[in-house]
Design a protein around this motif. Structure first.
Motif, PDB file in Angstrom:
ATOM      1  N   GLY A 184     -92.416   4.472  13.274  1.00  0.00           N
ATOM      2  CA  GLY A 184     -91.350   3.964  14.131  1.00  0.00           C
ATOM      3  C   GLY A 184     -91.273   4.671  15.472  1.00  0.00           C
ATOM      4  O   GLY A 184     -90.666   4.164  16.410  1.00  0.00           O
ATOM      5  N   PHE A 207     -84.886   9.200  12.691  1.00  0.00           N
ATOM      6  CA  PHE A 207     -84.076   8.035  12.280  1.00  0.00           C
ATOM      7  C   PHE A 207     -83.215   8.378  11.067  1.00  0.00           C
ATOM      8  O   PHE A 207     -82.052   8.035  10.993  1.00  0.00           O
ATOM      9  N   ASP A 216     -77.333   2.219  14.977  1.00  0.00           N
ATOM     10  CA  ASP A 216     -78.627   1.631  15.342  1.00  0.00           C
ATOM     11  C   ASP A 216     -79.763   2.249  14.529  1.00  0.00           C
ATOM     12  O   ASP A 216     -80.661   1.547  14.063  1.00  0.00           O
ATOM     13  N   ASP A 217     -79.718   3.584  14.370  1.00  0.00           N
ATOM     14  CA  ASP A 217     -80.748   4.233  13.556  1.00  0.00           C
ATOM     15  C   ASP A 217     -80.679   3.767  12.115  1.00  0.00           C
ATOM     16  O   ASP A 217     -81.684   3.641  11.428  1.00  0.00           O
ATOM     17  N   LYS A 219     -79.809   0.807  11.205  1.00  0.00           N
ATOM     18  CA  LYS A 219     -80.459  -0.515  11.179  1.00  0.00           C
ATOM     19  C   LYS A 219     -81.975  -0.375  11.209  1.00  0.00           C
ATOM     20  O   LYS A 219     -82.690  -1.144  10.564  1.00  0.00           O
ATOM     21  N   ILE A 220     -82.460   0.593  11.975  1.00  0.00           N
ATOM     22  CA  ILE A 220     -83.915   0.805  12.036  1.00  0.00           C
ATOM     23  C   ILE A 220     -84.455   1.205  10.666  1.00  0.00           C
ATOM     24  O   ILE A 220     -85.444   0.657  10.193  1.00  0.00           O
ATOM     25  N   VAL A 224     -87.172  -0.845   8.591  1.00  0.00           N
ATOM     26  CA  VAL A 224     -88.472  -0.301   8.183  1.00  0.00           C
ATOM     27  C   VAL A 224     -88.674  -0.475   6.676  1.00  0.00           C
ATOM     28  O   VAL A 224     -89.760  -0.839   6.227  1.00  0.00           O
TER      29      VAL A 224
END
Ligand code: C2E
Ligand code: MG
Ligand code: MG
Length: 293
Positions: A184, A207, A216-217, A219-220, A224
């Protein structure tokens, strides 16, 4: 002798500093000496399944037990040798050391994996596969299905097609699997997951660490995990520093984890004792019943 500054880090040369070339060659000399004096150590950090509590394996992380400066971390000496033949020499030392541990574990019927970090430079260097094959012959009884490479996704994978070939050869000829590390953080992550014949991705710790404070992290991480699953890849989270991090990962369907809340990297001699005292945290137990697959 190489000079070290107050932070025990090799002093980085500045542009315009006349002596930097001498200094760098002294530092390289010190590392070469350390290799021949056997001053490097492999520390091992457990990877566990947070659902079952099982120890899946260990990541090997290199340290330099410096006679004057004590224990030195990879960031303090790897940048100096990156892209040089010394990096390859140290990398081969790491491979041998890891295979040695694996052989020992397997002789005790322990089904642990071991993973080592390999740079794209080493992996794509001339004759890598031949040298690897040679090293492997030194460990005739090792089952290489338990051996893994971690490659940095954030590295400019310059010669991607060469790396693809090497990674595939390792998988098909040696049964060595590869994990995409720090997933990422690099560019074109999404195409790497498709192009490289890897078996797992490791979610980068930045993350994971920020997951609790940055939506936001979060969601990342969730993305992933979903991405990895849709490509039939394993997913492991690194930098799991609290029980809460683990709980969120479990609720997202990520069971494999590595991080300080489980254990810090330790010398191989301490593994036995750590294994005996390790118990799966209560907070993670209740996720056992709603597994995602
Ligand atoms: P990496 O492969 O991403 O390894 C994870 C790093 O995060 C390790 O740092 C580990 O000690 C640290 N870590 C693990 N759990 C936690 C946690 O919960 N919180 C925090 N804050 N940190 C955690 P380390 O050992 O200093 O290694 C740094 C990097 O150096 C590694 O990142 C890897 O890219 C590289 N490296 C280490 N050993 C080798 C090696 O033998 N060869 C090569 N080429 N690179 C290596
Ligand atoms: Mg790694
Ligand atoms: Mg990483």
């Amino acid at each position: 002798k190489a000079k070290l500054d107050g932070k025990k880090t090799f002093r980085m040369y500045e542009t315009g500093n006349e002596g930097w070339q001498d200094e760098r060659s002294e530092q390289l000399y010190a590392i070469r000496r350390a290799l021949s004096e056997n001053e490097f150590r492999l520390y091992l950090q457990p990877k566990i399944n947070m659902c079952s509590g099982e120890v899946v394996g260990y990541e090997a992380l290199v340290r330099w037990q410096h006679p004057d400066n004590g224990l030195m971390f990879p960031q303090q000496f790897l940048p100096l040798i990156n892209g040089t033949s010394l990096e390859i020499q140290l990398g081969e030392w790491v491979i041998r050391q890891a295979l040695h541990h694996l052989q020992q574990w397997q002789s005790q019927s322990k089904q642990w994996q071991i993973s080592i970090n390999l740079s794209a430079y080493h992996l794509s260097s001339n004759g890598f596969l031949q040298r690897l094959a040679q090293i492997i012959t030194e460990f005739p009884v090792v089952d290489l299905q338990y051996f893994q490479f971690e490659i940095l996704e954030s590295h400019a994978l310059d010669d991607l097609s060469l790396i693809v070939d090497v990674v595939r050869h390792c998988r098909d000829e040696f049964t060595i699997r590869t994990v995409l590390d720090d997933f990422g953080t690099g560019y074109s992550s999404l195409s790497h997951i498709r192009t490289l014949p890897v078996s797992a991705v490791k979610i980068d710790q930045t993350f994971v660490r920020n997951m609790l404070v940055d939506v936001d992290d979060c969601k990342i991480v969730e993305g992933v995990i979903a991405l990895a699953r849709s490509f039939d890849l394993e997913v492991i989270a690194e930098g799991v520093e609290s029980l809460h991090h683990g709980q969120i990962l479990l609720s997202m369907g990520c069971e494999l984890a590595q991080g300080y809340v489980i254990a810090k990297p330790m010398p191989a001699a301490e593994l036995e004792q750590w294994n005996q005292q390790f118990v799966l945290p209560e907070a993670w137990l209740r996720y056992r019943n709603h597994r995602h697959h």
